[in-house]
Design a protein around this motif. Structure first.
Motif, PDB file in Angstrom:
ATOM      1  N   TYR A   8       0.835  -1.205   0.000  1.00 37.91           N
ATOM      2  CA  TYR A   8       0.000   0.000   0.000  1.00 37.91           C
ATOM      3  C   TYR A   8       0.870   1.256   0.000  1.00 37.91           C
ATOM      4  O   TYR A   8       0.654   2.182  -0.790  1.00 37.91           O
ATOM      5  CB  TYR A   8      -0.913  -0.009   1.232  1.00 37.91           C
ATOM      6  CG  TYR A   8      -1.777   1.218   1.363  1.00 37.91           C
ATOM      7  CD1 TYR A   8      -3.050   1.256   0.804  1.00 37.91           C
ATOM      8  CD2 TYR A   8      -1.316   2.349   2.032  1.00 37.91           C
ATOM      9  CE1 TYR A   8      -3.837   2.394   0.911  1.00 37.91           C
ATOM     10  CE2 TYR A   8      -2.095   3.487   2.142  1.00 37.91           C
ATOM     11  CZ  TYR A   8      -3.353   3.501   1.580  1.00 37.91           C
ATOM     12  OH  TYR A   8      -4.123   4.638   1.677  1.00 37.91           O
ATOM     13  N   TYR A  18      -7.963  -1.648  19.525  1.00 33.60           N
ATOM     14  CA  TYR A  18      -8.499  -2.441  18.415  1.00 33.60           C
ATOM     15  C   TYR A  18      -9.706  -3.236  18.903  1.00 33.60           C
ATOM     16  O   TYR A  18      -9.608  -4.023  19.842  1.00 33.60           O
ATOM     17  CB  TYR A  18      -7.426  -3.381  17.870  1.00 33.60           C
ATOM     18  CG  TYR A  18      -7.945  -4.340  16.823  1.00 33.60           C
ATOM     19  CD1 TYR A  18      -8.371  -3.876  15.584  1.00 33.60           C
ATOM     20  CD2 TYR A  18      -8.022  -5.706  17.083  1.00 33.60           C
ATOM     21  CE1 TYR A  18      -8.860  -4.750  14.626  1.00 33.60           C
ATOM     22  CE2 TYR A  18      -8.504  -6.588  16.132  1.00 33.60           C
ATOM     23  CZ  TYR A  18      -8.924  -6.104  14.905  1.00 33.60           C
ATOM     24  OH  TYR A  18      -9.412  -6.972  13.961  1.00 33.60           O
ATOM     25  N   ALA A  52     -13.222  -4.291  12.338  1.00 32.88           N
ATOM     26  CA  ALA A  52     -12.621  -4.519  11.024  1.00 32.88           C
ATOM     27  C   ALA A  52     -11.497  -5.527  11.205  1.00 32.88           C
ATOM     28  O   ALA A  52     -11.038  -5.769  12.326  1.00 32.88           O
ATOM     29  CB  ALA A  52     -12.084  -3.213  10.439  1.00 32.88           C
ATOM     30  N   THR A  94      -7.223  -4.541   7.555  1.00 37.14           N
ATOM     31  CA  THR A  94      -7.918  -3.295   7.232  1.00 37.14           C
ATOM     32  C   THR A  94      -7.528  -2.198   8.208  1.00 37.14           C
ATOM     33  O   THR A  94      -7.301  -1.044   7.824  1.00 37.14           O
ATOM     34  CB  THR A  94      -9.440  -3.512   7.270  1.00 37.14           C
ATOM     35  OG1 THR A  94      -9.795  -4.484   6.281  1.00 37.14           O
ATOM     36  CG2 THR A  94     -10.187  -2.222   6.997  1.00 37.14           C
ATOM     37  N   TRP A  95      -7.434  -2.550   9.471  1.00 38.45           N
ATOM     38  CA  TRP A  95      -7.050  -1.587  10.512  1.00 38.45           C
ATOM     39  C   TRP A  95      -5.630  -1.072  10.278  1.00 38.45           C
ATOM     40  O   TRP A  95      -5.368   0.130  10.369  1.00 38.45           O
ATOM     41  CB  TRP A  95      -7.176  -2.270  11.871  1.00 38.45           C
ATOM     42  CG  TRP A  95      -6.878  -1.413  13.058  1.00 38.45           C
ATOM     43  CD1 TRP A  95      -7.638  -0.387  13.552  1.00 38.45           C
ATOM     44  CD2 TRP A  95      -5.735  -1.516  13.917  1.00 38.45           C
ATOM     45  NE1 TRP A  95      -7.032   0.151  14.670  1.00 38.45           N
ATOM     46  CE2 TRP A  95      -5.873  -0.524  14.915  1.00 38.45           C
ATOM     47  CE3 TRP A  95      -4.626  -2.356  13.947  1.00 38.45           C
ATOM     48  CZ2 TRP A  95      -4.935  -0.346  15.931  1.00 38.45           C
ATOM     49  CZ3 TRP A  95      -3.686  -2.190  14.954  1.00 38.45           C
ATOM     50  CH2 TRP A  95      -3.844  -1.193  15.929  1.00 38.45           C
ATOM     51  N   VAL A 124      -3.944  -1.041   7.417  1.00 37.63           N
ATOM     52  CA  VAL A 124      -3.893  -0.240   6.194  1.00 37.63           C
ATOM     53  C   VAL A 124      -4.468   1.155   6.440  1.00 37.63           C
ATOM     54  O   VAL A 124      -4.006   2.139   5.852  1.00 37.63           O
ATOM     55  CB  VAL A 124      -4.627  -0.954   5.042  1.00 37.63           C
ATOM     56  CG1 VAL A 124      -4.811  -0.026   3.845  1.00 37.63           C
ATOM     57  CG2 VAL A 124      -3.849  -2.193   4.613  1.00 37.63           C
ATOM     58  N   SER A 125      -5.458   1.253   7.323  1.00 37.96           N
ATOM     59  CA  SER A 125      -5.993   2.582   7.644  1.00 37.96           C
ATOM     60  C   SER A 125      -4.941   3.426   8.357  1.00 37.96           C
ATOM     61  O   SER A 125      -4.854   4.644   8.144  1.00 37.96           O
ATOM     62  CB  SER A 125      -7.256   2.457   8.505  1.00 37.96           C
ATOM     63  OG  SER A 125      -6.950   2.020   9.817  1.00 37.96           O
ATOM     64  N   ILE A 126      -4.117   2.797   9.189  1.00 32.69           N
ATOM     65  CA  ILE A 126      -3.009   3.516   9.819  1.00 32.69           C
ATOM     66  C   ILE A 126      -1.994   3.928   8.753  1.00 32.69           C
ATOM     67  O   ILE A 126      -1.474   5.050   8.768  1.00 32.69           O
ATOM     68  CB  ILE A 126      -2.337   2.646  10.895  1.00 32.69           C
ATOM     69  CG1 ILE A 126      -3.320   2.349  12.036  1.00 32.69           C
ATOM     70  CG2 ILE A 126      -1.083   3.330  11.448  1.00 32.69           C
ATOM     71  CD1 ILE A 126      -2.775   1.387  13.079  1.00 32.69           C
ATOM     72  N   ARG A 185      -2.594   4.546   5.680  1.00 30.10           N
ATOM     73  CA  ARG A 185      -3.154   5.671   4.925  1.00 30.10           C
ATOM     74  C   ARG A 185      -2.911   6.985   5.660  1.00 30.10           C
ATOM     75  O   ARG A 185      -2.541   7.993   5.057  1.00 30.10           O
ATOM     76  CB  ARG A 185      -4.652   5.467   4.707  1.00 30.10           C
ATOM     77  CG  ARG A 185      -5.300   6.615   3.955  1.00 30.10           C
ATOM     78  CD  ARG A 185      -6.789   6.433   3.775  1.00 30.10           C
ATOM     79  NE  ARG A 185      -7.350   7.541   3.015  1.00 30.10           N
ATOM     80  CZ  ARG A 185      -8.636   7.678   2.726  1.00 30.10           C
ATOM     81  NH1 ARG A 185      -9.499   6.762   3.127  1.00 30.10           N
ATOM     82  NH2 ARG A 185      -9.062   8.708   2.034  1.00 30.10           N
ATOM     83  N   ASN A 186      -3.105   6.976   6.972  1.00 31.60           N
ATOM     84  CA  ASN A 186      -2.864   8.196   7.750  1.00 31.60           C
ATOM     85  C   ASN A 186      -1.403   8.620   7.672  1.00 31.60           C
ATOM     86  O   ASN A 186      -1.097   9.820   7.564  1.00 31.60           O
ATOM     87  CB  ASN A 186      -3.268   7.973   9.209  1.00 31.60           C
ATOM     88  CG  ASN A 186      -4.768   7.858   9.385  1.00 31.60           C
ATOM     89  OD1 ASN A 186      -5.536   8.369   8.573  1.00 31.60           O
ATOM     90  ND2 ASN A 186      -5.199   7.180  10.431  1.00 31.60           N
ATOM     91  N   GLU A 201      -0.722  10.087   4.256  1.00 33.95           N
ATOM     92  CA  GLU A 201      -1.289  11.429   4.152  1.00 33.95           C
ATOM     93  C   GLU A 201      -0.486  12.434   4.974  1.00 33.95           C
ATOM     94  O   GLU A 201      -0.378  13.606   4.596  1.00 33.95           O
ATOM     95  CB  GLU A 201      -2.756  11.414   4.579  1.00 33.95           C
ATOM     96  CG  GLU A 201      -3.645  10.667   3.595  1.00 33.95           C
ATOM     97  CD  GLU A 201      -5.097  11.075   3.691  1.00 33.95           C
ATOM     98  OE1 GLU A 201      -5.402  12.260   3.481  1.00 33.95           O
ATOM     99  OE2 GLU A 201      -5.922  10.201   3.999  1.00 33.95           O
ATOM    100  N   GLU A 243      -6.536   9.168  -2.757  1.00 37.19           N
ATOM    101  CA  GLU A 243      -7.075   9.175  -1.399  1.00 37.19           C
ATOM    102  C   GLU A 243      -8.412   9.897  -1.304  1.00 37.19           C
ATOM    103  O   GLU A 243      -9.064   9.868  -0.269  1.00 37.19           O
ATOM    104  CB  GLU A 243      -6.074   9.821  -0.435  1.00 37.19           C
ATOM    105  CG  GLU A 243      -4.696   9.172  -0.435  1.00 37.19           C
ATOM    106  CD  GLU A 243      -4.730   7.696  -0.057  1.00 37.19           C
ATOM    107  OE1 GLU A 243      -5.691   7.272   0.607  1.00 37.19           O
ATOM    108  OE2 GLU A 243      -3.798   6.965  -0.436  1.00 37.19           O
TER     109      GLU A 243
END
Length: 225
Positions: A76, A106, A110, A114-115, A117-119, A121-122, A125, A188
């Motif tokens: 990712y 946690y 999810a 998934t959890w 990958v969300s980190i 993404r942050n 960004e 994004e």
């Protein structure tokens, strides 16, 4: 009275044609829980157990967590930082450090992947924000570039070519600040207003940056057509 009539109403057709059999169909018809179908709350039990073991400082569990999910996180981040691939490992490490710290929160709503990958993404960004918040002297030569280079539908091209080699090569060949702005906006899904708030720039400045980035992308897109 016909001898074929019974005292019970006919079963609904959805019961008779249920592809998974009578028990599941009856549960749908009556509204009762079907013990053969796992509830949503139990779907991520294995992830919750793994997280609990990691929190107990179980080394095998920690190694298992990394073994299961490091590749997905790395993939990712790599896709969103190319060509700055030298930064990927550092950001992936930041992701897992943040995960260790956040693991007590946690909840299993999810999957762990998934959890994580969300980190990621942050963290990506955050990097986009730092990149675009810095002075953009290297782009001053493009200040007078035309903002509408062609009739190419950029939004459609970016959406359809998100993972395609052609788009990746074009992004790798334009100024990195432009590529970062386009990834943040289209990959994004952030608006110019959100990008402005994150970088401390005005919304108008971000829109101009995106316009120049789109023009550069369009030009390269046509050159490789």
């Amino acid at each position: 009275m016909s001898r074929f009539r019974t005292k019970y109403p006919p079963r609904p057709l959805r019961f008779l044609h249920c592809p998974t059999g009578g028990k599941e169909a009856r549960s749908r018809h009556t509204g009762k829980a079907n013990p053969l179908t796992p509830s949503i709350s139990r779907i991520h039990d294995a992830d919750l157990e793994l997280a609990a073991a990691v929190l107990k400082r179980d080394r095998k569990a920690t190694a298992r967590l990394i073994e299961l999910h490091a590749d997905a996180v790395h993939r990712y981040v790599w896709r969103r930082l190319t060509p700055k691939v030298d930064l990927v490992d550092d950001i992936v490490q930041d992701v897992f450090v943040a995960a260790w710290r956040g693991l007590p929160g946690y909840s299993g709503e999810a999957s762990l992947q998934t959890w994580l990958v969300s980190i990621a993404r942050n963290k990506v960004e955050d990097y986009y924000r730092r990149t675009l918040a810095a002075p953009l002297e290297s782009l001053e030569q493009d200040e007078d570039a035309p903002l509408l280079a062609s009739s190419v539908n950029l939004d459609a091209n970016l959406e359809q070519s998100r993972q395609e080699e052609r788009a990746a090569k074009i992004l790798s060949g334009i100024p990195y600040e432009y590529a970062t702005a386009l990834r943040w906006r289209y990959w994004e899904g952030r608006t110019a207003r959100e990008m402005a708030a994150a970088t401390g720039r005005t919304e108008k400045a971000v829109e101009r940056l995106l316009a120049r980035a789109r023009a550069k992308f369009k030009s390269r897109w046509e050159e490789t057509a």
